[in-house]
Design a protein around this motif. Sequence first.
Motif, PDB file in Angstrom:
ATOM      1  N   LEU A  19      44.101  42.453  44.341  1.00  0.00           N
ATOM      2  CA  LEU A  19      42.741  41.928  44.494  1.00  0.00           C
ATOM      3  C   LEU A  19      42.629  41.095  45.762  1.00  0.00           C
ATOM      4  O   LEU A  19      41.652  41.211  46.508  1.00  0.00           O
ATOM      5  CB  LEU A  19      42.369  41.076  43.274  1.00  0.00           C
ATOM      6  N   ARG A  64      32.569  41.637  47.022  1.00  0.00           N
ATOM      7  CA  ARG A  64      32.546  40.174  47.002  1.00  0.00           C
ATOM      8  C   ARG A  64      33.042  39.614  45.678  1.00  0.00           C
ATOM      9  O   ARG A  64      33.129  38.390  45.523  1.00  0.00           O
ATOM     10  CB  ARG A  64      31.110  39.680  47.245  1.00  0.00           C
ATOM     11  N   TYR A 107      42.702  43.588  48.806  1.00  0.00           N
ATOM     12  CA  TYR A 107      41.525  44.445  48.888  1.00  0.00           C
ATOM     13  C   TYR A 107      40.271  43.639  49.169  1.00  0.00           C
ATOM     14  O   TYR A 107      39.351  44.100  49.859  1.00  0.00           O
ATOM     15  CB  TYR A 107      41.360  45.228  47.584  1.00  0.00           C
ATOM     16  N   PHE A 108      40.226  42.437  48.616  1.00  0.00           N
ATOM     17  CA  PHE A 108      39.054  41.595  48.829  1.00  0.00           C
ATOM     18  C   PHE A 108      38.848  41.350  50.325  1.00  0.00           C
ATOM     19  O   PHE A 108      37.722  41.291  50.822  1.00  0.00           O
ATOM     20  CB  PHE A 108      39.250  40.259  48.097  1.00  0.00           C
ATOM     21  N   HIS A 109      39.945  41.227  51.039  1.00  0.00           N
ATOM     22  CA  HIS A 109      39.868  40.900  52.470  1.00  0.00           C
ATOM     23  C   HIS A 109      39.391  42.079  53.308  1.00  0.00           C
ATOM     24  O   HIS A 109      38.738  41.888  54.339  1.00  0.00           O
ATOM     25  CB  HIS A 109      41.251  40.435  52.952  1.00  0.00           C
ATOM     26  N   ASN A 162      35.609  35.571  53.035  1.00  0.00           N
ATOM     27  CA  ASN A 162      36.448  36.771  53.047  1.00  0.00           C
ATOM     28  C   ASN A 162      37.865  36.541  52.526  1.00  0.00           C
ATOM     29  O   ASN A 162      38.733  37.387  52.698  1.00  0.00           O
ATOM     30  CB  ASN A 162      36.534  37.377  54.463  1.00  0.00           C
ATOM     31  N   GLY A 183      36.093  40.060  42.564  1.00  0.00           N
ATOM     32  CA  GLY A 183      37.301  40.645  42.011  1.00  0.00           C
ATOM     33  C   GLY A 183      37.465  40.185  40.584  1.00  0.00           C
ATOM     34  O   GLY A 183      37.220  39.015  40.265  1.00  0.00           O
ATOM     35  N   MET A 242      39.696  35.569  48.903  1.00  0.00           N
ATOM     36  CA  MET A 242      39.425  35.347  47.479  1.00  0.00           C
ATOM     37  C   MET A 242      39.999  34.010  47.015  1.00  0.00           C
ATOM     38  O   MET A 242      41.133  33.654  47.337  1.00  0.00           O
ATOM     39  CB  MET A 242      40.025  36.482  46.649  1.00  0.00           C
ATOM     40  N   THR A 273      35.556  35.097  43.580  1.00  0.00           N
ATOM     41  CA  THR A 273      34.824  35.398  44.800  1.00  0.00           C
ATOM     42  C   THR A 273      35.393  34.516  45.909  1.00  0.00           C
ATOM     43  O   THR A 273      36.508  33.993  45.778  1.00  0.00           O
ATOM     44  CB  THR A 273      33.303  35.195  44.617  1.00  0.00           C
ATOM     45  N   ASP A 274      34.643  34.322  46.994  1.00  0.00           N
ATOM     46  CA  ASP A 274      35.168  33.572  48.147  1.00  0.00           C
ATOM     47  C   ASP A 274      34.336  32.321  48.409  1.00  0.00           C
ATOM     48  O   ASP A 274      33.733  32.185  49.471  1.00  0.00           O
ATOM     49  CB  ASP A 274      35.220  34.463  49.389  1.00  0.00           C
TER      50      ASP A 274
END
Length: 367
Positions: free
Chosen positions: A96, A106, A99-101, A126, A108, A128, A120-121
């Motif tokens: 997660l 937005r 991939y989030f990056h 960008n 996970g 997590m 989220t972030d």
Amino acid sequence: MDFIDHLRVLSSRIANTKDMIQTEEATKTSMVMPLIQILGYNVFDPMEVTPEFVADVGTKKGEKVDYAVLKDGKPIILFECKKAGADLNINHAGQLFRYFHVTSARFGVLTNGFIYRFFTDLEQPNKMDEKPFFEFNILEFKDRDVEELKKFAKSAFDLDTILTTANDLKFTRAIQNRLAEWMANPSEEFVRLVSADLLGNRRFTPTVKDQFTLIAKRAFEQLIAERINERLKGAMASESAPAATPAAPVIPVDPSTEPQVATSPEEIEGFHAVRAILRELVTPRRIVMRDAQSYCAILLDDNNRKPICRLRFNNTQKLRLGIFNGSKDEEQLPLESVDDIFNYAEQLRATATSYIPTTGSESNRLG
């Protein structure tokens, strides 16, 4: 069925089958995919829900995240799944994080089929966050949890709306956890704070600390019990029948025959849960509660020959629900909380249905 009804059905099924689920694949198939489906996404359409979503992350090629929910061909929610009941911590969210990056998602979600942790972030763009802003437990959820989960449904999904409330949710959850810790085990700092104005010139000795720690715990418990009572009384008052045809849902016990009976907030909450389960079969006013010393009986039409269930809540550390089979034999089932009554909705409906005539008009059956 409403959104919450679908969740209750899934919750009941998972509660009954969780001991059979031994692998990650079984968890995904029987627990995670049904929840994604309830959110309105077609799990059988790879353009909407892509299993084993692949993306190259730096030098790592072909890494996969278990599910990606897509909108307009781009991922919006990523799911990383672990075996049913497995521990969930940030070390299990490696994919997660990566991939989030590199994707447009937005959100996970890390899950073990029972608990869903939403990330989220909020702290750095960008990247997590290490702590979730929202957690949903399919086996034990409240109305406010359902309202937050519903924001992720396909029909309601709006990125800005969710992000606007995510920060508040994160801090609200942190404060709730701190309050829960203080309720269970008040810290010395907290006890000092709440007792400062009460001690006057007395020193905060170990004896005083022990005394006010117990008082603080008791004050928390009494305050919460009073608030629950107020809300339940208000709910019951709003359901009272018109003056011309009064119908009291709770039958008062004759004090000369039952001097020690006291209906608890948990019994009232359980009574309303049973009413909610059966309201599609019979009008709520036909469901009546009779309290006694050893148990609280819930009857159809205030008839002892039509028992629906018994709330055996006298020992609040060990809640039990008594349900009846076709021979009216009682089976006592353990409850972790009053909400677990919904796990036995099918049995309760079957018992109530057995008392309803199979002939006659609809008004005779329901009224």
